[in-house]
Write a protein that holds these residues in place. Structure first.
Motif, PDB file in Angstrom:
ATOM      1  N   MET A   1     -38.986  -4.390  49.575  1.00  0.00           N
ATOM      2  CA  MET A   1     -39.065  -3.074  48.728  1.00  0.00           C
ATOM      3  C   MET A   1     -39.508  -3.727  47.401  1.00  0.00           C
ATOM      4  O   MET A   1     -39.169  -4.613  46.849  1.00  0.00           O
ATOM      5  N   ALA A   2     -40.482  -2.877  46.796  1.00  0.00           N
ATOM      6  CA  ALA A   2     -41.079  -3.183  45.433  1.00  0.00           C
ATOM      7  C   ALA A   2     -39.915  -2.940  44.428  1.00  0.00           C
ATOM      8  O   ALA A   2     -39.177  -1.863  44.567  1.00  0.00           O
ATOM      9  N   ASN A   3     -39.794  -3.750  43.461  1.00  0.00           N
ATOM     10  CA  ASN A   3     -38.887  -3.417  42.160  1.00  0.00           C
ATOM     11  C   ASN A   3     -39.248  -2.165  41.521  1.00  0.00           C
ATOM     12  O   ASN A   3     -40.532  -1.833  41.477  1.00  0.00           O
ATOM     13  N   ILE A   4     -38.570  -1.258  41.082  1.00  0.00           N
ATOM     14  CA  ILE A   4     -38.612  -0.056  40.301  1.00  0.00           C
ATOM     15  C   ILE A   4     -38.969  -0.671  39.020  1.00  0.00           C
ATOM     16  O   ILE A   4     -38.102  -1.172  38.342  1.00  0.00           O
ATOM     17  N   THR A   5     -40.187  -0.080  38.437  1.00  0.00           N
ATOM     18  CA  THR A   5     -40.527  -0.744  37.012  1.00  0.00           C
ATOM     19  C   THR A   5     -39.734   0.191  36.158  1.00  0.00           C
ATOM     20  O   THR A   5     -40.270   1.603  35.904  1.00  0.00           O
ATOM     21  N   LYS A   6     -38.839  -0.149  34.940  1.00  0.00           N
ATOM     22  CA  LYS A   6     -38.615   0.612  34.086  1.00  0.00           C
ATOM     23  C   LYS A   6     -39.370   0.703  32.734  1.00  0.00           C
ATOM     24  O   LYS A   6     -39.972  -0.429  32.520  1.00  0.00           O
ATOM     25  N   VAL A   7     -39.747   1.928  32.572  1.00  0.00           N
ATOM     26  CA  VAL A   7     -40.595   2.056  31.307  1.00  0.00           C
ATOM     27  C   VAL A   7     -39.770   1.788  30.157  1.00  0.00           C
ATOM     28  O   VAL A   7     -40.273   0.917  29.185  1.00  0.00           O
ATOM     29  N   PHE A   8     -38.716   2.284  29.702  1.00  0.00           N
ATOM     30  CA  PHE A   8     -37.781   2.227  28.619  1.00  0.00           C
ATOM     31  C   PHE A   8     -36.652   1.533  28.755  1.00  0.00           C
ATOM     32  O   PHE A   8     -35.970   1.823  30.099  1.00  0.00           O
ATOM     33  N   SER A   9     -36.098   0.854  28.276  1.00  0.00           N
ATOM     34  CA  SER A   9     -34.823   0.152  28.581  1.00  0.00           C
ATOM     35  C   SER A   9     -33.895  -0.008  27.067  1.00  0.00           C
ATOM     36  O   SER A   9     -34.884  -0.768  26.067  1.00  0.00           O
ATOM     37  N   ASP A  10     -32.681   0.165  26.948  1.00  0.00           N
ATOM     38  CA  ASP A  10     -32.115  -0.021  25.383  1.00  0.00           C
ATOM     39  C   ASP A  10     -30.544  -0.247  25.930  1.00  0.00           C
ATOM     40  O   ASP A  10     -30.099  -0.110  27.212  1.00  0.00           O
ATOM     41  N   ILE A  11     -30.047  -0.923  24.998  1.00  0.00           N
ATOM     42  CA  ILE A  11     -28.508  -1.263  25.078  1.00  0.00           C
ATOM     43  C   ILE A  11     -27.867   0.040  24.898  1.00  0.00           C
ATOM     44  O   ILE A  11     -28.452   0.971  24.006  1.00  0.00           O
ATOM     45  N   ASP A  12     -26.658   0.027  25.358  1.00  0.00           N
ATOM     46  CA  ASP A  12     -25.770   1.214  25.083  1.00  0.00           C
ATOM     47  C   ASP A  12     -24.956   1.058  24.036  1.00  0.00           C
ATOM     48  O   ASP A  12     -24.201   0.184  23.941  1.00  0.00           O
ATOM     49  N   LEU A  13     -24.953   1.963  23.173  1.00  0.00           N
ATOM     50  CA  LEU A  13     -24.081   1.765  21.804  1.00  0.00           C
ATOM     51  C   LEU A  13     -22.682   1.830  22.099  1.00  0.00           C
ATOM     52  O   LEU A  13     -21.885   1.409  21.245  1.00  0.00           O
ATOM     53  N   THR A  14     -22.196   2.273  23.284  1.00  0.00           N
ATOM     54  CA  THR A  14     -20.954   2.289  23.543  1.00  0.00           C
ATOM     55  C   THR A  14     -20.374   0.788  24.009  1.00  0.00           C
ATOM     56  O   THR A  14     -19.120   0.553  24.274  1.00  0.00           O
ATOM     57  N   PHE A  15     -21.239  -0.111  24.215  1.00  0.00           N
ATOM     58  CA  PHE A  15     -21.187  -1.485  24.516  1.00  0.00           C
ATOM     59  C   PHE A  15     -20.076  -1.724  25.845  1.00  0.00           C
ATOM     60  O   PHE A  15     -19.213  -2.312  25.739  1.00  0.00           O
ATOM     61  N   THR A  16     -20.153  -0.778  26.727  1.00  0.00           N
ATOM     62  CA  THR A  16     -19.414  -0.889  27.791  1.00  0.00           C
ATOM     63  C   THR A  16     -19.961  -1.929  28.702  1.00  0.00           C
ATOM     64  O   THR A  16     -21.189  -2.321  28.485  1.00  0.00           O
ATOM     65  N   ARG A  17     -19.220  -2.758  29.838  1.00  0.00           N
ATOM     66  CA  ARG A  17     -19.569  -3.802  30.673  1.00  0.00           C
ATOM     67  C   ARG A  17     -20.025  -3.246  31.865  1.00  0.00           C
ATOM     68  O   ARG A  17     -19.549  -2.168  32.368  1.00  0.00           O
ATOM     69  N   LYS A  18     -21.207  -3.947  32.339  1.00  0.00           N
ATOM     70  CA  LYS A  18     -21.720  -3.703  33.866  1.00  0.00           C
ATOM     71  C   LYS A  18     -20.363  -3.884  34.873  1.00  0.00           C
ATOM     72  O   LYS A  18     -19.804  -5.014  34.479  1.00  0.00           O
ATOM     73  N   PRO A  19     -20.173  -3.060  35.643  1.00  0.00           N
ATOM     74  CA  PRO A  19     -18.965  -3.671  36.647  1.00  0.00           C
ATOM     75  C   PRO A  19     -19.300  -4.899  37.341  1.00  0.00           C
ATOM     76  O   PRO A  19     -18.738  -5.736  37.541  1.00  0.00           O
ATOM     77  N   ALA A  20     -20.880  -5.070  37.847  1.00  0.00           N
ATOM     78  CA  ALA A  20     -21.053  -6.567  38.356  1.00  0.00           C
ATOM     79  C   ALA A  20     -21.506  -7.092  37.410  1.00  0.00           C
ATOM     80  O   ALA A  20     -22.507  -7.131  36.592  1.00  0.00           O
ATOM     81  N   GLY A  21     -21.042  -8.513  37.253  1.00  0.00           N
ATOM     82  CA  GLY A  21     -21.395  -9.513  36.470  1.00  0.00           C
ATOM     83  C   GLY A  21     -20.752  -9.423  35.071  1.00  0.00           C
ATOM     84  O   GLY A  21     -20.829 -10.358  34.191  1.00  0.00           O
ATOM     85  N   GLY A  22     -20.311  -8.429  34.587  1.00  0.00           N
ATOM     86  CA  GLY A  22     -19.733  -8.140  33.199  1.00  0.00           C
ATOM     87  C   GLY A  22     -20.618  -8.447  32.169  1.00  0.00           C
ATOM     88  O   GLY A  22     -20.473  -8.320  30.973  1.00  0.00           O
ATOM     89  N   ASP A  23     -21.993  -8.087  32.484  1.00  0.00           N
ATOM     90  CA  ASP A  23     -23.120  -8.048  31.423  1.00  0.00           C
ATOM     91  C   ASP A  23     -22.958  -6.747  30.450  1.00  0.00           C
ATOM     92  O   ASP A  23     -22.172  -5.755  31.250  1.00  0.00           O
ATOM     93  N   ILE A  24     -23.586  -6.607  29.189  1.00  0.00           N
ATOM     94  CA  ILE A  24     -23.367  -5.126  28.687  1.00  0.00           C
ATOM     95  C   ILE A  24     -24.327  -4.358  29.348  1.00  0.00           C
ATOM     96  O   ILE A  24     -25.505  -4.687  30.196  1.00  0.00           O
ATOM     97  N   ALA A  25     -23.693  -3.191  29.379  1.00  0.00           N
ATOM     98  CA  ALA A  25     -24.412  -1.936  30.039  1.00  0.00           C
ATOM     99  C   ALA A  25     -25.849  -1.583  29.215  1.00  0.00           C
ATOM    100  O   ALA A  25     -25.734  -1.657  27.909  1.00  0.00           O
TER     101      ALA A  25
END
Lengths: 130, 692
Positions: A1-25
């Motif tokens: 399956m091809a990766n879906i290309t994200k056109v825009f990406s930004d950090i979230d100012l709420t600075f919550t953690r991703k459930p998987a890996g604990g990286d910033i959302a």
């Protein structure tokens, strides 16, 4: 399956953690643009360093008497800030309806995001907050 | 993530730093919204860029202050200068000399105590307080006490007292709580304790090499706050203070150069109860100076360091004299070796000094400079000689054409303004050794004053001012150091003020209104004789005869090995338009022959005469050969010149001439200046004219 290309990406100012890996959302695409619009509306003039023009005077307008006239000024302010600082959003309409009972405005912002055909609408209640 | 190669560290500007961060983010695709102002990423970039800029600015400031050349804060500059063993000069009180006479004294001797107050005349609207600085005692003669040549300094007397307490002040550093202290007047006494009032006088430490643990010295420095501080020895270099000692520091607080020029003083205190006093001023207040500026410290400190407190090279002398601790400020200092003199004087160093606010130093001040400033650090066999500057004054008459339609200024305002512009020009570009006056700079200064000035022209006279001795006749040489213009019909030389001479035919008769002038002739004497053929076999000096239409010329030949080596003109004579030389053998010489020479008539030498107007109004020559004028070298010589009186309170005679060039240069000991005390030094005529 091809990766879906994200056109825009930004950090979230709420600075919550991703459930998987604990990286910033992160927020992507339309979500990123909607966040950006929210940021612009909520920024007052002179808040951003070395860029006093960026932002709107919404927070001071909310302390004016509630009236359709103030609502119209509010609409103009919101439209201006998006047109000037968010090239990804083409504003189609901004409607601010006075809500006399709650001392605020129901604001519906409708805009087209680049690469998307359907319009996006944000509905927010703007109330003064002291 | 991105490659670090795209990060640049050289920018200090906020926008450039942010652009660099964006460039860095371009090389990754996790976060793409850095270019949109509304994005959360943009807010973060702002914070990062701001922080970077803040740090970079701060570091830049710190780096600037780390070096003497780039430091801006006075405290940093002073601190760097301290490493070069340089203490910035404080404000210096102007000093004047007065004679004080006290009448109706019934004691046998009288003391004029230190810190007796005098009030000066008004200088720019302010009367300044002056003080004596030492006690002076004289014997009373016929109920009158006379104090001659008392030095008084401008300022107010202040004392600061500190009690030594090692726990609160372990370095024994005491700040003098006044920014305008004159540090040359500081006196330090250390009292045993509050109860035991016996005291010891401490002196400023100067030579650290010979300093021992019992030497009573203090050190001086400028502190971080800009106030001067004194501190004491540590028991190894200089004696150490002990707890409970009381340090009493007395000094003058001065207004610097503001009071310079004050010339009339009134004694404000009574002397031992006697108040019938008369104060006569001898010299006006001068030599004052303001606290050293940051720029001056930056300039002087490295030079002081390179001199290493030794006077060997020319610049060592200049630096040492500029930094003297005698409280004398100088506008200009020039130093040269005697071998450069004409004729050379070997083994001497010539020092020419222009003090601030006056023209020359007194004999006492010269001796102080030689004995206390130069001698202790100069090379043993070299004798320093202080010479007074040779002033040449420029008198300017400037005609200014202006268009009234182009300005709101009146002609009187333009006149005052142009006059001010010229004196500023003179102050900034003349007044020092080895300076040049030129017409272009002068007229540019005039033109720049106002745009309505269309054009301007000037005429210039050079002046020498001197004090002829009235009691007997003397020969005076006035050196203008520039070629002078020959008067054709009118005299180019004039003098002021009027002089009085004794009538040579009746010595009891005094002639009034005598002036100097040049004999305005178109012909003159013999300038030089050049040998065209030296000849041979001359056994005795041949006779040289000058033949021509003039009279009085004479010359003699110089014979070397039987040939004429040169012919020396003894008397140039006068009235020659053409002349030839005849060389005839001496009577006892029959074999010498062949010598020939030619005459050069350059009109180099002119004659100066004195004249007056007789009671009948007839211009009469008093002495037709009062002196000579050498046009080429610019020298006026007055022979046996002895006026009876000069109509000037100071007895000063001014002799004016016209130079042939518009560029006037000063040399070793020469200073060109426009006399600020002469109201006729700058004359401005303003003429209205339409520009088109």
């Amino acid at each position: 399956m091809a990766n879906i290309t994200k056109v825009f990406s930004d950090i979230d100012l709420t600075f919550t953690r991703k459930p998987a890996g604990g990286d910033i959302a992160l927020s992507y695409d339309s979500q990123a643009v909607i966040r950006s619009v929210r940021n612009l509306i909520q920024t007052n003039h002179y808040e951003r360093l070395f860029n006093p023009d960026l932002g709107s005077s919404i927070s001071s307008l909310l302390f004016e008497n509630i009236s359709p006239l103030t609502g119209a000024i509010l609409e103009r302010e919101i439209q201006n800030v998006i047109e000037n600082y968010e090239p990804r959003a083409k504003v189609s309409s901004v409607v601010a309806t006075p809500d006399y009972d709650h001392n605020g405005y129901n604001v519906a912002i409708t805009f087209f995001i680049q690469n998307l055909t359907s319009p996006t609408t944000i509905s927010v209640i703007l109330q003064r907050n002291r | 993530m991105a490659a670090n190669s795209s990060v640049q560290f050289t920018e200090l500007d906020f926008d450039n730093i942010k652009t660099n961060l964006k460039t860095f983010l371009q090389s990754q695709d996790t976060l793409k919204d850095y270019n949109y102002e509304g994005s959360a990423l943009s807010v973060l970039l702002d914070v990062l860029a701001y922080n970077t800029q803040y740090q970079a600015f701060y570091l830049n400031q710190v780096a600037n202050e780390m070096f003497l050349d780039s430091a801006l804060q006075r405290s940093s500059v002073v601190s760097h200068a301290k490493l070069l063993n340089y203490t910035p000069k404080s404000a210096i009180a102007p000093a004047a000399t007065v004679n004080v006479t006290v009448n109706q004294v019934s004691d046998s001797s009288l003391t004029l105590p230190a810190y007796t107050n005098f009030l000066s005349e008004s200088v720019d609207g302010t009367n300044y307080n002056f003080l004596t600085v030492t006690d002076t005692t004289v014997n009373v003669v016929a109920n009158t006490a006379t104090f001659n040549n008392v030095t008084i300094k401008e300022g107010t007397y202040a004392t600061s007292t500190f009690t030594v307490d090692k726990s609160t002040n372990p370095k024994y550093t005491f700040q003098i709580p006044n920014a305008n202290v004159d540090t040359t007047t500081i006196q330090v006494k250390v009292q045993q304790s509050l109860s035991n009032t016996s005291y010891v006088v401490y002196n400023l430490a100067s030579n650290y090499l010979t300093l021992g643990p019992t030497d009573n010295v203090y050190f001086l420095q400028e502190g971080l706050t800009g106030y001067y501080e004194i501190y004491f020895g540590d028991g190894i270099l200089g004696s150490q203070l002990t707890d409970g000692n009381v340090v009493k520091v007395s000094y003058l607080v001065t207004n610097g150069s503001a009071a310079a020029g004050a010339n009339s003083f009134v004694l404000m205190d009574s002397i031992s109860g006697y108040s019938n006093t008369i104060t006569n001023s001898i010299t006006y207040a001068s030599h004052g100076g303001d606290k050293e500026s940051i720029d001056s410290i930056k300039y002087q400190a490295p030079k002081s360091f390179s001199a290493q407190n030794r006077a060997v090279t020319k610049n060592d002398y200049i630096t040492l004299i500029q930094q003297n601790k005698l409280g004398i400020n100088f506008d200009a200092v020039n130093v040269w070796g005697g071998e450069e003199n004409n004729p050379p004087v070997y083994g001497q160093v010539f020092v020419c000094l222009k003090p601030s606010g006056s023209y020359t130093l007194t004999q006492t001040q010269k001796k102080l400079i030689v004995d206390q400033v130069i001698k202790p650090v100069s090379v043993l066999t070299v004798t320093p000689t202080i010479v007074d500057p040779d002033y040449t004054y420029i008198q300017l008459t400037v005609n200014v054409y202006y268009d009234p339609a182009l300005t709101t200024l009146t002609s009187a305002q333009i006149q005052t303004g142009v006059s001010g512009a010229i004196s500023n020009f003179a102050k900034s570009s003349l007044n020092t050794f080895n300076s040049n006056f030129n017409a272009y700079d002068l007229l540019s200064a005039v033109q720049k004053y106002d745009t309505s000035i269309i054009t301007s022209e000037y005429t210039m006279q050079l002046q020498k001012k001197f004090y002829p001795i009235l009691t007997n006749t003397e020969t005076y040489n006035l050196y203008y150091n520039t070629p002078l213009e020959r008067g054709i019909l009118l005299s180019g030389v004039n003098s002021s003020p009027a002089m009085q001479f004794r009538d040579p035919s009746n010595l009891s008769n005094i002639l009034e209104g005598v002036y100097l002038q040049e004999v305005p002739t178109t012909t003159s004497g013999i300038s030089s004789i050049s040998v065209t053929n030296p000849g041979f076999n001359y056994k005795a000096t041949p006779i040289v005869t000058i033949l021509g239409d003039g009279t009085g010329a004479s010359a003699h030949a110089v014979i070397v090995n039987g040939s004429i080596s040169s012919i020396v003109v003894d008397n140039p004579g006068s009235g020659y338009t053409s002349a030839i030389v005849n060389i005839t053998n001496a009577s006892n010489d029959t074999i010498g022959s062949g010598g020939a020479a030619s005459v050069t008539l350059t009109g180099q030498i002119g004659t100066i005469e004195t004249y007056y107007y007789s009671s009948a109004g007839v211009k009469t020559i008093l002495n037709s050969n009062a002196g000579t004028i050498d046009y080429t070298n610019g020298i006026i010589t007055l022979n046996n010149f002895g006026p009876y009186n000069i109509d000037n309170p100071l007895g000063q005679l001014t002799v004016s001439v016209k130079p042939t060039t518009s560029i006037i240069s000063s040399t070793y000991d020469g200073i060109i200046t426009v006399d600020p005390f002469d109201s006729n030094a700058i004359i401005v005529n303003v003429i209205a004219k339409k520009s088109r």
